[in-house]
Design an enzyme around this catalytic site. Sequence first.
Site, mmCIF file in Angstrom:
data_model
loop_
_atom_site.group_PDB
_atom_site.id
_atom_site.type_symbol
_atom_site.label_atom_id
_atom_site.label_comp_id
_atom_site.label_asym_id
_atom_site.label_seq_id
_atom_site.Cartn_x
_atom_site.Cartn_y
_atom_site.Cartn_z
ATOM 1 N N LYS A 182 0.827 -1.207 0.000
ATOM 2 C CA LYS A 182 0.000 0.000 0.000
ATOM 3 C C LYS A 182 0.863 1.260 0.000
ATOM 4 C CE LYS A 182 -0.462 -0.762 4.917
ATOM 5 N NZ LYS A 182 -1.058 -1.663 5.897
ATOM 6 N N ARG A 210 -10.479 -0.892 14.018
ATOM 7 C CA ARG A 210 -10.458 -0.125 12.772
ATOM 8 C C ARG A 210 -11.474 -0.672 11.776
ATOM 9 N NH1 ARG A 210 -4.682 0.643 9.712
ATOM 10 N NH2 ARG A 210 -4.954 -1.583 9.326
ATOM 11 N N TYR A 226 15.459 29.835 9.054
ATOM 12 C CA TYR A 226 14.245 30.436 9.597
ATOM 13 C C TYR A 226 14.242 30.404 11.115
ATOM 14 C CZ TYR A 226 12.046 30.244 4.962
ATOM 15 O OH TYR A 226 11.730 30.402 3.653
ATOM 16 N N MET A 282 11.801 24.255 3.086
ATOM 17 C CA MET A 282 11.051 23.455 2.115
ATOM 18 C C MET A 282 11.960 22.716 1.129
ATOM 19 S SD MET A 282 8.035 24.615 -0.500
ATOM 20 C CE MET A 282 6.974 25.283 0.768
HETATM 21 C C1 PLP Z 1 -0.227 -2.465 6.530
HETATM 22 C C2 PLP Z 1 -0.768 -3.755 6.920
HETATM 23 C C3 PLP Z 1 0.069 -4.870 7.064
HETATM 24 C C4 PLP Z 1 1.576 -4.770 6.991
HETATM 25 O O1 PLP Z 1 2.055 -4.195 8.185
HETATM 26 P P1 PLP Z 1 3.622 -4.019 8.478
HETATM 27 O O2 PLP Z 1 3.666 -3.514 9.864
HETATM 28 O O3 PLP Z 1 4.111 -3.003 7.489
HETATM 29 O O4 PLP Z 1 4.265 -5.338 8.284
HETATM 30 C C5 PLP Z 1 -0.515 -6.081 7.329
HETATM 31 N N1 PLP Z 1 -1.854 -6.208 7.472
HETATM 32 C C6 PLP Z 1 -2.689 -5.151 7.347
HETATM 33 C C7 PLP Z 1 -4.155 -5.360 7.520
HETATM 34 C C8 PLP Z 1 -2.183 -3.889 7.095
HETATM 35 O O5 PLP Z 1 -3.006 -2.845 6.993
#
Ligand code: PLP
Length: 377
Positions: A41, A139, A265, A313
């Site tokens: 992701k 979640r 800055y 920046m």
């Molecule tokens: C992002 C995610 C993972 C991977 O997690 P890591 O800590 O990067 O290994 C696994 N399962 C779900 C549901 C996730 O959202």
Amino acid sequence: MNATAQNLRAWAEIDFEALRSNVHFVRTRVGAGVRIMASVKADAYGHGLPQIAATLMQAGVDMFGVANLAEALTIRHVGEGWHVLLLGAALPGERSEIVAHGLCPSLSSIEEALAFNSEAGRQKVRLPVHAVVDTGMGRLGFWHEDAAAALVEISRMPHLEWRGLYTHFASADDDADFTALQWERFQGLITCLGQQGLRPPLLHASNSAGLLRESRYHLDMVRPGVMIYGSSPLPEYQDCLIAPLSLKSRITFLKEVGPGRTLSYGHTFTAPHKMRVATVSIGYGDGFPRHLSGRAQVLVGGMRCPLLGRVTMDQILVDVSAIPAATPGDEVVLIGTQGGERITADELAGLAGTISYEIFTGITKRVPRLYRGATAA
Ligand SMILES: *Cc1c(COP(=O)(O)O)cnc(C)c1O
């Protein structure tokens, strides 16, 4: 390398060999019988999704986990036929496209299951689905106590193929007891389903921290993310992994600064004595966090040199008094190795009060990714 860094002001180099080595470590850790779902992701944690997916397809992963439809479709473009699990809940408007592409949604409610079942029926297909169980992450997912009845219902939906059941650990990196509690809750549900003769083919629970923590958490499949990108959530495994990503920049300007001069800055830094200061062309606009102001070090000429004053920046200021040979155009390493020194994403994350994940995904679009090592065919 597929592009030259000669005239780049800030860039990331990504080494496919390191990526493969980390997948190999996961494989040896979990054994041949456990499937590996690579979490890719957020543009493969900022490493570049198409290139990373292509490499992982050849490195022995079995499927992919993504956050959304766009990421799933990118994987479809890289290689047909791979199982792709959407880890985020689907928006109602995305359902028909998810079904059309045979992507695998994560179900957290009967309403979602019914909607996908009728959409799959409409398109005359059988859609693979995974159900999520909430054992303490809060979640997504069916609450573990009352998931069984809903899952029985899902298992009977004619246009859904119930392929997997999973949960997600909230604190596998730093709370073994809570992780074990989540595990027991998940086991409780699995036992309850088993008593009704139900067991989907893929039970899974482990992110990187979970799979490193206990082998019983491996189940049928593991879902490593950050460890593939070389960062171990459990420090004792850090040396088993190699960081594929280096973040680099260049000195653009050098000057001598006399005592009493203030820098950047907010004039938070005042030179205590004469020093040589380099202006380096990277800043928070590239994803080098402003929270590192006055804290981080960078590598110049193979040595650690301190950042002076605030990160701006597009530019930072670095004390190169110890490197008399430094000159405009010289390479500066923000993450990676130079000479015998190394700075990791975890080191920067610690100084910035965040985690390596945010350092990786925070590297902005302005920063070209250059790939090295054998490319996937
Ligand atoms: C992002 C995610 C993972 C991977 O997690 P890591 O800590 O990067 O290994 C696994 N399962 C779900 C549901 C996730 O959202």
